[in-house]
Enzyme design. Structure first.
Site, PDB file in Angstrom:
ATOM      1  CB  SER A 117       1.667  -5.576   9.187  1.00  0.00           C
ATOM      2  OG  SER A 117       1.089  -4.386   8.755  1.00  0.00           O
ATOM      3  CG  HIS A 118      -2.540  -5.496   8.158  1.00  0.00           C
ATOM      4  ND1 HIS A 118      -1.297  -5.434   7.595  1.00  0.00           N
ATOM      5  CD2 HIS A 118      -3.261  -6.321   7.386  1.00  0.00           C
ATOM      6  CE1 HIS A 118      -1.272  -6.196   6.502  1.00  0.00           C
ATOM      7  NE2 HIS A 118      -2.453  -6.747   6.358  1.00  0.00           N
ATOM      8  CG  ASP A 284      -0.238  -0.964  10.633  1.00  0.00           C
ATOM      9  OD1 ASP A 284       0.485  -0.034  11.023  1.00  0.00           O
ATOM     10  OD2 ASP A 284       0.186  -1.898   9.926  1.00  0.00           O
ATOM     11  CG  ASP A 286       3.858  -2.775  11.288  1.00  0.00           C
ATOM     12  OD1 ASP A 286       2.667  -2.547  10.998  1.00  0.00           O
ATOM     13  OD2 ASP A 286       4.739  -2.928  10.429  1.00  0.00           O
ATOM     14  CG  ASP A 288       3.731  -0.398   8.266  1.00  0.00           C
ATOM     15  OD1 ASP A 288       2.610  -0.640   8.757  1.00  0.00           O
ATOM     16  OD2 ASP A 288       4.395  -1.238   7.621  1.00  0.00           O
ATOM     17  NE  ARG A 289      -1.179  -2.102   6.136  1.00  0.00           N
ATOM     18  CZ  ARG A 289      -1.906  -2.968   5.462  1.00  0.00           C
ATOM     19  NH1 ARG A 289      -3.216  -2.941   5.573  1.00  0.00           N
ATOM     20  NH2 ARG A 289      -1.342  -3.870   4.687  1.00  0.00           N
ATOM     21  CE  LYS A 383       2.695  -0.394   4.881  1.00  0.00           C
ATOM     22  NZ  LYS A 383       2.738  -1.468   3.900  1.00  0.00           N
TER      23      LYS A 383
HETATM   24  C1  G1P Z   1      -0.565  -5.914   1.820  1.00  0.00           C
HETATM   25  C2  G1P Z   1      -0.838  -4.660   1.014  1.00  0.00           C
HETATM   26  C3  G1P Z   1       0.460  -4.108   0.489  1.00  0.00           C
HETATM   27  C4  G1P Z   1       1.407  -3.850   1.660  1.00  0.00           C
HETATM   28  C5  G1P Z   1       1.567  -5.109   2.486  1.00  0.00           C
HETATM   29  C6  G1P Z   1       2.374  -4.851   3.740  1.00  0.00           C
HETATM   30  O1  G1P Z   1       0.030  -6.883   1.013  1.00  0.00           O
HETATM   31  O2  G1P Z   1      -1.734  -4.923  -0.028  1.00  0.00           O
HETATM   32  O3  G1P Z   1       0.208  -2.938  -0.228  1.00  0.00           O
HETATM   33  O4  G1P Z   1       2.653  -3.415   1.201  1.00  0.00           O
HETATM   34  O5  G1P Z   1       0.291  -5.594   2.884  1.00  0.00           O
HETATM   35  O6  G1P Z   1       1.773  -3.940   4.598  1.00  0.00           O
HETATM   36  P1  G1P Z   1      -0.791  -8.081   0.317  1.00  0.00           P
HETATM   37  O7  G1P Z   1      -1.506  -8.789   1.424  1.00  0.00           O
HETATM   38  O8  G1P Z   1      -1.754  -7.432  -0.620  1.00  0.00           O
HETATM   39  O9  G1P Z   1       0.245  -8.902  -0.393  1.00  0.00           O
HETATM   40 ZN    ZN Z   2       1.940  -2.503   9.064  1.00  0.00          ZN
END
Ligand code: G1P
Ligand code: ZN
Length: 550
Positions: A117-118, A284, A286, A288-289, A383
C-alpha cells in the site's frame, strides 16, 4: 508441467495484519518465505472451501520492487495447487480496486494482491501480500487466522516447474493441453469501463473543459496508467493535469501515501494562494487511498465520506439512494449525522477494509469509509482512490460550487466533527505497549474525571460483533468518550514493519458556524493536550511531536 514438493521450515512471523502480510523486502527475499505463506493460503482454501477443478486465481500487485519475481513464484504454485487458470495484470500490475473488480467481473475463485500500500518501496522498502475472496474483498479473520496457524507448522510447499511467463505480453499461455492457463490482461480498460458506468462522464467532461483546473498526483505509483486512461483519454483533461503518473518500483524514492505530509508536491500547488488550482487529488501505492483538496483547502477523509453520502443521489450509480453506510471506529462521526438525516443505518466496524465486506454482501451498506484516506462503495470490495476522485468531480460538476463551499454548506447543515489523527511512527514496541497499558490501567478511574472543558463519560477497548456472520473481534482500539460526544482513540498500527506506530485519533463536535473556518489543530489544541496527559506519551517514548499529522 511437473509438480514438486519442496521441504521447508516454518517462519514464526507470518501473521497477517490489518491488510495482509507486510514485511521488509529483505524478509520476503529469504528462501521459502513467500512460498510458505502462499502455501498456507492455498492449504487454508482447500480446507475451508471446495476449490472447483476449473478455479481461477487473480494475481497482480502495485508494481513495487519484488512484484515481478513474486508473481512468477505464485503462478508456479497456483499450478501445483489445483488452480486451472491464473489471470495476471499486464506487467504484473493491478491496482487494489482493479484487482477486486477483476475477481468480481471474471468470477475468479479469489485473488492474491501484492502490495504494501502506502509503505515505501524499493530494495530497502516494504513488500506485502494478501488474499482476497470471491466477493473481491480481503479475506475475513476466519481465513487469515488459519493462514497464520498453517504457516507455523508448514513442512513443504507445492510448486510446478513452469517456464517464466512473459507478463508484459497480453494473451494466453496454455500448458499441458489446457490443464493450466495463464492469461495476461489489461485491467486498465476494465476498470475505466466500470468507472464510466458509475459516474456521469459527460458532465465531468464539461466541467473540465470549462476552465476548471485540476491536478492528480499518482505519487509514482500504480494509478498512473488508470489516471491517464480516465482523465486524459476519456475525460479530455490535458496531460499536464497529471503528475508523477509513471509507476516506479520504488515510487521514485518517495512515500506513496496521499496525505498533507507525503504528497507535498501536490500540496504546494493546491495551497498556492491565488494561484492554487480548483481541485487536487492523490492516490497511494496500490490505488485504494485518496486525498481530496480544494483551492487552499484540505478535506479530511471522514468529512469526505460524509459529503459523498449526503450527495450520493447526484451520481448516476446512486441516484436511487444508498442502503446504509459504514465507517471504521476511529473515523469521525460526520457520516453518522448524514445517515441519521437520511434515515439509513450506519455501522461502526474495526479498522481495516475486511470488515465491510459482509455488510456489503448482505446489501446493508452502499458506501464505506475510513479516516485513513479510504472510501468506496459496493461496486468493488476494496477502497477505491480514483472512484472517490471521480465522485467528487461528479458532485462539483453538478453543484457547480467550490470544494470549500461544499464543505461549508455541509457543516452548516450537519455541524462539524473537527478531526485529526496524530501518528508516532517507528517507536520501540515496548514503549508503545507501555503507553497502551498505561491508558488501560486508568479504565476504572477515568470516567467522570474532568480535563479542562471536557469530562470523561466512558472508556473501553473497542469490540465488534459482526451482525452478519456473528464473529467477534476484540481489542480494536482504546476509546475515551467525553460527555459532549468528543472522543480520543488510541490504536497501534497493524501495517507497519518497523517498531510500533501509535495512532491518536482526535474528534470534537462543533455545531457553531462561526468556528467552521478554524484549522483543526487549533480547534483541537485542548484535546491534544489531554491525549498526551492521559497517555504519558512524551514521557514514555521521548517523542515530542507526531511524525505525521492528518
Ligand atoms: C492502516 C489504516 C487503516 C487501513 C489500513 C490499510 O492500518 O489505519 O484504516 O485500512 O492501513 O490501508 P493501520 O496501520 O492503522 O493498522
Ligand atoms: Zn493502499
Amino acid at each position: 508441467m511437473h509438480n514438486q514438493i519442496i521441504n521447508t521450515q516454518p517462519f514464526n512471523d507470518q501473521k497477517p495484519g490489518t491488510s495482509g502480510l507486510r514485511k521488509k523486502v529483505k524478509v520476503f527475499q529469504q528462501a521459502h518465505y513467500l512460498e510458505n505463506f502462499v502455501q498456507s493460503i492455498f492449504d487454508t482454501l482447500h480446507e475451508q472451501e471446495t476449490v472447483p477443478a476449473d478455479a481461477t486465481l487473480t494475481v497482480g500487485g502495485d508494481g513495487r520492487y519484488h512484484n515481478r519475481q513474486a508473481i512468477q513464484t505464485i503462478i508456479q504454485m497456483a499450478a501445483a495447487n489445483g488452480f486451472a487458470r491464473v489471470i495476471v495484470g499486464q506487467a504484473g500490475i493491478l491496482s487494489t480496486p482493479a484487482a477486486s473488480h477483476i475477481i468480481r467481473k471474471y468470477k475468479t475463485f479469489g485473488g492474491l494482491v501484492l502490495s504494501a500500500s502506502h509503505n515505501q518501496g524499493g530494495v530497502n522498502g516494504d513488500f506485502g501480500i494478501k488474499y482476497n475472496i470471491s466477493n473481491g474483498g480481503p479475506a475475513p479473520e476466519k481465513i487469515t487466522d488459519s493462514i497464520f496457524e498453517k504457516s507455523r507448522v508448514i513442512a513443504g510447499y507445492k510448486i510446478a516447474n513452469l517456464p517464466e511467463i512473459d507478463v508484459d505480453r497480453l494473451g494466453e499461455t496454455v500448458f499441458d493441453d489446457g490443464k493450466f492457463t495463464v492469461k495476461v490482461i489489461d485491467a486498465v480498460l476494465d476498470y475505466a469501463d466500470l468507472m464510466e458506468s458509475l459516474f456521469d462522464f459527460s458532465v465531468i467532461k464539461k466541467l473540465l473543459a470549462s476552465g476548471f483546473k485540476m491536478q492528480f498526483d499518482g505519487m509514482h505509483a500504480v494509478t498512473g496508467p488508470y489516471a491517464q486512461e480516465i482523465f486524459v483519454n476519456r475525460l479530455g483533461t490535458s496531460a499536464a493535469s497529471l503528475m508523477n503518473c509513471v509507476p516506479s518500483e520504488d515510487f521514485a524514492g518517495g512515500h506513496p501515501d496521499p496525505n498533507l505530509t507525503y504528497a507535498e508536491d501536490l500540496v504546494k500547488i493546491m495551497f498556492a494562494g491565488d494561484k492554487a488550482l480548483d481541485f487536487g487529488a492523490a492516490s497511494d501505492g496500490d490505488g485504494d487511498r485518496n486525498m481530496i483538496l480544494g483551492k487552499n483547502f484540505f478535506v479530511t477523509p471522514s468529512d469526505s465520506l460524509a459529503v459523498l453520502a449526503a450527495n450520493a443521489t447526484l451520481v448516476p450509480a446512486y441516484k436511487n439512494g444508498i442502503a446504509g453506510v459504514a465507517r471504521s471506529m476511529p473515523t469521525s462521526g460526520a457520516v453518522d449525522r448524514v445517515a441519521a438525516k437520511l434515515n439509513i443505518p450506519c455501522y461502526e466496524t474495526p479498522t481495516g477494509w475486511k470488515f465491510f465486506g459482509n455488510l456489503m454482501d448482505a446489501g446493508k451498506v452502499t458506501l464505506c469509509g475510513e479516516e485513513s484516506f479510504g472510501t468506496s462503495s459496493n461496486h468493488v470490495r476494496e477502497k477505491d482512490g480514483l472512484w472517490a476522485v471521480l465522485f467528487w468531480l461528479n458532485i462539483i460538476a453538478v453543484k457547480n460550487i467550490s470544494v470549500e463551499a461544499i464543505l461549508m454548506a455541509h457543516w452548516a447543515e450537519f455541524g462539524r466533527n473537527v478531526y485529526s489523527r496524530h501518528d508516532y511512527e517507528a517507536i520501540p514496541t515496548e514503549a508503545a505497549n507501555g503507553v497502551i497499558a498505561h491508558i488501560k490501567s486508568q479504565f476504572n478511574s477515568l470516567p467522570n474525571q474532568v480535563f479542562g472543558s471536557y469530562k470523561v463519560k466512558t472508556c473501553d477497548d473497542f469490540s465488534y460483533h459482526d451482525p452478519i456472520d456473528g464473529s467477534i473481534s476484540n481489542n480494536q482500539g482504546i476509546r475515551i468518550l467525553f460527555d459532549d460526544g468528543s472522543r480520543i482513540v488510541f490504536r497501534l498500527s497493524g501495517t507497519g514493519t518497523e517498531g510500533a506506530t501509535l495512532r491518536i485519533y482526535l474528534e470534537a463536535f462543533d455545531p457553531d458556524v462561526k468556528n467552521h473556518h478554524l484549522d483543526a489543530q487549533v480547534a483541537l489544541a485542548e484535546m491534544i493536550k489531554i491525549a498526551l496527559q492521559i497517555s504519558q506519551l512524551v514521557e514514555r517514548t521521548g517523542r515530542v511531536a507526531p511524525t505525521v499529522i492528518t
